[in-house]
Design a protein around this motif. Structure first.
Motif, PDB file in Angstrom:
ATOM      1  N   SER A  44      -3.125  -7.447  -3.320  1.00 32.90           N
ATOM      2  CA  SER A  44      -3.171  -7.732  -1.892  1.00 32.90           C
ATOM      3  C   SER A  44      -2.046  -7.032  -1.172  1.00 32.90           C
ATOM      4  O   SER A  44      -1.040  -6.654  -1.746  1.00 32.90           O
ATOM      5  CB  SER A  44      -3.060  -9.240  -1.678  1.00 32.90           C
ATOM      6  OG  SER A  44      -2.777  -9.539  -0.341  1.00 32.90           O
ATOM      7  N   SER A  45      -2.219  -6.912   0.148  1.00 31.03           N
ATOM      8  CA  SER A  45      -1.127  -6.428   0.978  1.00 31.03           C
ATOM      9  C   SER A  45      -0.276  -7.572   1.482  1.00 31.03           C
ATOM     10  O   SER A  45       0.654  -7.368   2.252  1.00 31.03           O
ATOM     11  CB  SER A  45      -1.697  -5.639   2.164  1.00 31.03           C
ATOM     12  OG  SER A  45      -2.573  -6.462   2.909  1.00 31.03           O
ATOM     13  N   GLY A  46      -0.602  -8.803   1.095  1.00 31.77           N
ATOM     14  CA  GLY A  46       0.182  -9.956   1.503  1.00 31.77           C
ATOM     15  C   GLY A  46       1.569  -9.938   0.886  1.00 31.77           C
ATOM     16  O   GLY A  46       1.867  -9.165  -0.026  1.00 31.77           O
ATOM     17  N   ILE A  60      10.050 -12.259  10.784  1.00 28.95           N
ATOM     18  CA  ILE A  60       8.825 -12.854  10.249  1.00 28.95           C
ATOM     19  C   ILE A  60       7.613 -12.298  10.982  1.00 28.95           C
ATOM     20  O   ILE A  60       6.598 -11.952  10.369  1.00 28.95           O
ATOM     21  CB  ILE A  60       8.874 -14.387  10.375  1.00 28.95           C
ATOM     22  CG1 ILE A  60      10.000 -14.972   9.517  1.00 28.95           C
ATOM     23  CG2 ILE A  60       7.532 -14.999   9.964  1.00 28.95           C
ATOM     24  CD1 ILE A  60       9.927 -14.630   8.057  1.00 28.95           C
ATOM     25  N   LEU A  61       7.700 -12.191  12.299  1.00 30.19           N
ATOM     26  CA  LEU A  61       6.579 -11.663  13.076  1.00 30.19           C
ATOM     27  C   LEU A  61       6.310 -10.203  12.723  1.00 30.19           C
ATOM     28  O   LEU A  61       5.156  -9.777  12.619  1.00 30.19           O
ATOM     29  CB  LEU A  61       6.873 -11.804  14.569  1.00 30.19           C
ATOM     30  CG  LEU A  61       5.736 -11.424  15.518  1.00 30.19           C
ATOM     31  CD1 LEU A  61       4.473 -12.220  15.212  1.00 30.19           C
ATOM     32  CD2 LEU A  61       6.162 -11.640  16.969  1.00 30.19           C
ATOM     33  N   GLU A  62       7.365  -9.441  12.503  1.00 31.83           N
ATOM     34  CA  GLU A  62       7.210  -8.035  12.089  1.00 31.83           C
ATOM     35  C   GLU A  62       6.474  -7.954  10.759  1.00 31.83           C
ATOM     36  O   GLU A  62       5.556  -7.138  10.581  1.00 31.83           O
ATOM     37  CB  GLU A  62       8.592  -7.393  11.977  1.00 31.83           C
ATOM     38  CG  GLU A  62       8.579  -5.945  11.517  1.00 31.83           C
ATOM     39  CD  GLU A  62       9.984  -5.394  11.318  1.00 31.83           C
ATOM     40  OE1 GLU A  62      10.160  -4.532  10.438  1.00 31.83           O
ATOM     41  OE2 GLU A  62      10.908  -5.838  12.039  1.00 31.83           O
ATOM     42  N   ASP A  63       6.875  -8.801   9.798  1.00 31.06           N
ATOM     43  CA  ASP A  63       6.205  -8.817   8.500  1.00 31.06           C
ATOM     44  C   ASP A  63       4.754  -9.264   8.632  1.00 31.06           C
ATOM     45  O   ASP A  63       3.858  -8.719   7.975  1.00 31.06           O
ATOM     46  CB  ASP A  63       6.939  -9.749   7.533  1.00 31.06           C
ATOM     47  CG  ASP A  63       8.216  -9.139   6.971  1.00 31.06           C
ATOM     48  OD1 ASP A  63       8.394  -7.906   7.100  1.00 31.06           O
ATOM     49  OD2 ASP A  63       9.031  -9.881   6.397  1.00 31.06           O
ATOM     50  N   PHE A  64       4.527 -10.260   9.480  1.00 30.75           N
ATOM     51  CA  PHE A  64       3.170 -10.777   9.646  1.00 30.75           C
ATOM     52  C   PHE A  64       2.245  -9.714  10.225  1.00 30.75           C
ATOM     53  O   PHE A  64       1.108  -9.537   9.768  1.00 30.75           O
ATOM     54  CB  PHE A  64       3.196 -12.003  10.555  1.00 30.75           C
ATOM     55  CG  PHE A  64       1.847 -12.639  10.747  1.00 30.75           C
ATOM     56  CD1 PHE A  64       1.190 -13.248   9.693  1.00 30.75           C
ATOM     57  CD2 PHE A  64       1.232 -12.630  11.991  1.00 30.75           C
ATOM     58  CE1 PHE A  64      -0.051 -13.840   9.867  1.00 30.75           C
ATOM     59  CE2 PHE A  64      -0.009 -13.219  12.180  1.00 30.75           C
ATOM     60  CZ  PHE A  64      -0.652 -13.824  11.110  1.00 30.75           C
ATOM     61  N   LYS A  65       2.721  -8.978  11.209  1.00 33.68           N
ATOM     62  CA  LYS A  65       1.915  -7.912  11.799  1.00 33.68           C
ATOM     63  C   LYS A  65       1.611  -6.820  10.789  1.00 33.68           C
ATOM     64  O   LYS A  65       0.539  -6.204  10.819  1.00 33.68           O
ATOM     65  CB  LYS A  65       2.636  -7.329  13.012  1.00 33.68           C
ATOM     66  CG  LYS A  65       2.707  -8.261  14.207  1.00 33.68           C
ATOM     67  CD  LYS A  65       3.453  -7.625  15.369  1.00 33.68           C
ATOM     68  CE  LYS A  65       3.484  -8.538  16.588  1.00 33.68           C
ATOM     69  NZ  LYS A  65       4.197  -7.919  17.735  1.00 33.68           N
ATOM     70  N   SER A  66       2.543  -6.573   9.877  1.00 30.74           N
ATOM     71  CA  SER A  66       2.378  -5.521   8.883  1.00 30.74           C
ATOM     72  C   SER A  66       1.494  -5.958   7.718  1.00 30.74           C
ATOM     73  O   SER A  66       0.578  -5.241   7.314  1.00 30.74           O
ATOM     74  CB  SER A  66       3.749  -5.087   8.359  1.00 30.74           C
ATOM     75  OG  SER A  66       3.619  -4.132   7.332  1.00 30.74           O
ATOM     76  N   VAL A  91       1.660 -21.056   4.020  1.00 27.78           N
ATOM     77  CA  VAL A  91       0.982 -19.762   4.129  1.00 27.78           C
ATOM     78  C   VAL A  91       0.560 -19.530   5.574  1.00 27.78           C
ATOM     79  O   VAL A  91       0.080 -20.431   6.256  1.00 27.78           O
ATOM     80  CB  VAL A  91      -0.240 -19.690   3.195  1.00 27.78           C
ATOM     81  CG1 VAL A  91      -1.105 -18.474   3.506  1.00 27.78           C
ATOM     82  CG2 VAL A  91       0.209 -19.635   1.743  1.00 27.78           C
ATOM     83  N   MET A  92       0.728 -18.294   6.024  1.00 27.10           N
ATOM     84  CA  MET A  92       0.413 -17.852   7.388  1.00 27.10           C
ATOM     85  C   MET A  92      -0.565 -16.678   7.263  1.00 27.10           C
ATOM     86  O   MET A  92      -0.229 -15.645   6.683  1.00 27.10           O
ATOM     87  CB  MET A  92       1.719 -17.424   8.073  1.00 27.10           C
ATOM     88  CG  MET A  92       1.623 -16.956   9.487  1.00 27.10           C
ATOM     89  SD  MET A  92       3.309 -16.480  10.075  1.00 27.10           S
ATOM     90  CE  MET A  92       2.955 -16.109  11.791  1.00 27.10           C
ATOM     91  N   ILE A  93      -1.795 -16.834   7.781  1.00 28.93           N
ATOM     92  CA  ILE A  93      -2.858 -15.846   7.579  1.00 28.93           C
ATOM     93  C   ILE A  93      -3.350 -15.300   8.913  1.00 28.93           C
ATOM     94  O   ILE A  93      -3.683 -16.063   9.826  1.00 28.93           O
ATOM     95  CB  ILE A  93      -4.043 -16.457   6.813  1.00 28.93           C
ATOM     96  CG1 ILE A  93      -3.605 -16.945   5.427  1.00 28.93           C
ATOM     97  CG2 ILE A  93      -5.180 -15.453   6.677  1.00 28.93           C
ATOM     98  CD1 ILE A  93      -4.709 -17.635   4.650  1.00 28.93           C
ATOM     99  N   GLY A 147      -0.110  -9.252   7.239  1.00 33.22           N
ATOM    100  CA  GLY A 147      -1.267 -10.069   7.565  1.00 33.22           C
ATOM    101  C   GLY A 147      -1.359 -11.391   6.835  1.00 33.22           C
ATOM    102  O   GLY A 147      -2.115 -12.274   7.243  1.00 33.22           O
ATOM    103  N   LEU A 148      -0.602 -11.533   5.745  1.00 31.64           N
ATOM    104  CA  LEU A 148      -0.589 -12.796   4.998  1.00 31.64           C
ATOM    105  C   LEU A 148       0.797 -12.982   4.415  1.00 31.64           C
ATOM    106  O   LEU A 148       1.290 -12.128   3.676  1.00 31.64           O
ATOM    107  CB  LEU A 148      -1.641 -12.792   3.887  1.00 31.64           C
ATOM    108  CG  LEU A 148      -1.865 -14.108   3.135  1.00 31.64           C
ATOM    109  CD1 LEU A 148      -3.294 -14.185   2.592  1.00 31.64           C
ATOM    110  CD2 LEU A 148      -0.875 -14.294   1.982  1.00 31.64           C
ATOM    111  N   LEU A 149       1.437 -14.096   4.777  1.00 32.05           N
ATOM    112  CA  LEU A 149       2.772 -14.403   4.283  1.00 32.05           C
ATOM    113  C   LEU A 149       2.748 -15.752   3.567  1.00 32.05           C
ATOM    114  O   LEU A 149       2.196 -16.732   4.083  1.00 32.05           O
ATOM    115  CB  LEU A 149       3.784 -14.470   5.433  1.00 32.05           C
ATOM    116  CG  LEU A 149       3.957 -13.212   6.289  1.00 32.05           C
ATOM    117  CD1 LEU A 149       4.975 -13.475   7.397  1.00 32.05           C
ATOM    118  CD2 LEU A 149       4.387 -12.017   5.452  1.00 32.05           C
TER     119      LEU A 149
END
Length: 288
Positions: free
Chosen positions: A10-12, A31-37, A259-261, A39-41
């Motif tokens: 995965s790219s998560g 965190i928002l930068e990682d989430f945009k990149s 988890v943030m999806i 997509g799953l944290l």
């Protein structure tokens, strides 16, 4: 210090807490930068509970969305619910993708994992789209998807509030494109929604096969067809399923995981399990 690594297949991304840090101390911009990149944290080691999940989500200018037909965890926190009941396998889907009410983010928090099985499954819709043959891609470029579902009056009132009337429902739906509906005498609602099976991701504007075609196709109580009413051939469903089987990722839950999806990019599902103690809660939100 915090450490991070990519989720397998995965790219998560997993963000580990090695120092006992409170999750609220994490820098929101990073965190928002990682989430945009990614997509799953997956946040691991922060010992998050459902109340902290909501407070953490609020930092991202989140607007929360009511969920129908799921048990509410806390009457003072009605946006937080348990995940789908039962212990059965859940097929790949994006949350509310069979309606115009798709949220931006799906949050999951694990209180008690199953002793065996019960992992949350996920698929990167960008990678699924890339793996499709040109012929299959063209089919879903040319053909939109039609979902039909029934909402009881108690269901749409959970979305709009107990004081909402059927006239409120009409006002909302009449202003939406690609929607047709029928209101029954008991104020239940038959909703027909037409949309593309491939969408642009909220972040990055990438093509993603992010929808609920497979789950609705497998659901005997649901209806999903091409927009013209023609059935989606079993051969096409099986071809999609084979691609997704090759790209599946999974989250082996631990207590306190969060988890943030990105719901415009990732599909999710669940492995079956046999443990009544399993307790995963969820929260849906839109982000500015």
């Amino acid at each position: 210090m915090l450490t991070a690594e990519l989720l397998k297949s995965s790219s998560g991304k997993i963000i580990f807490n090695d120092t006992g840090q409170n999750i609220m101390q994490l820098p929101v911009s990073k965190i928002l930068e990682d989430f945009k990149s990614f997509g799953l944290l997956l946040f691991r080691g922060f010992d998050v509970n459902y109340e902290q999940m909501k407070v953490f989500a609020e930092q991202f200018d989140a607007t929360f969305i009511n969920q129908y037909n799921r048990p509410i965890v806390d009457l003072n926190n009605q946006f937080i619910t348990l995940v789908d009941s039962g212990m059965h396998y859940i097929a790949p889907h994006c949350e509310n993708a069979n309606s115009p009410f798709r949220p931006d983010v799906v949050w999951f928090c694990c209180a008690v994992p199953a002793t065996e099985g019960g992992e949350t499954l996920f698929w990167d819709g960008v990678e699924v789209w890339k793996a499709m043959s040109r012929e299959l891609q063209q089919l879903f470029i040319d053909q939109k998807i039609r979902y039909v579902q029934k909402f009881l009056a108690s269901h749409w009132q959970q979305f709009l509030g107990a004081s909402a009337t059927i006239d409120d429902v009409k006002k909302i739906l009449d202003n939406m494109a690609d929607i047709s509906y029928k209101i029954n005498q008991d104020e239940s609602l038959i909703l027909e929604y037409i949309c593309s099976g491939v969408i642009k991701t909220k972040y990055g504007n990438q093509d993603a096969f992010a929808n609920s075609i497979i789950s609705e196709y497998r659901n005997p109580r649901a209806i999903v067809t091409f927009a013209n009413g023609c059935a989606i051939p079993v051969k096409i469903i099986n071809e999609i399923q084979k691609i997704m089987d090759d790209l599946i990722g999974f989250i082996p839950w631990m207590s306190g995981d969060l988890v943030m999806i990105d719901n415009s990019r990732f599909l999710h599902g669940r492995k079956s399990f046999n443990d009544k103690r399993r307790r995963i809660v969820t929260l849906l939100s839109d982000m500015k």
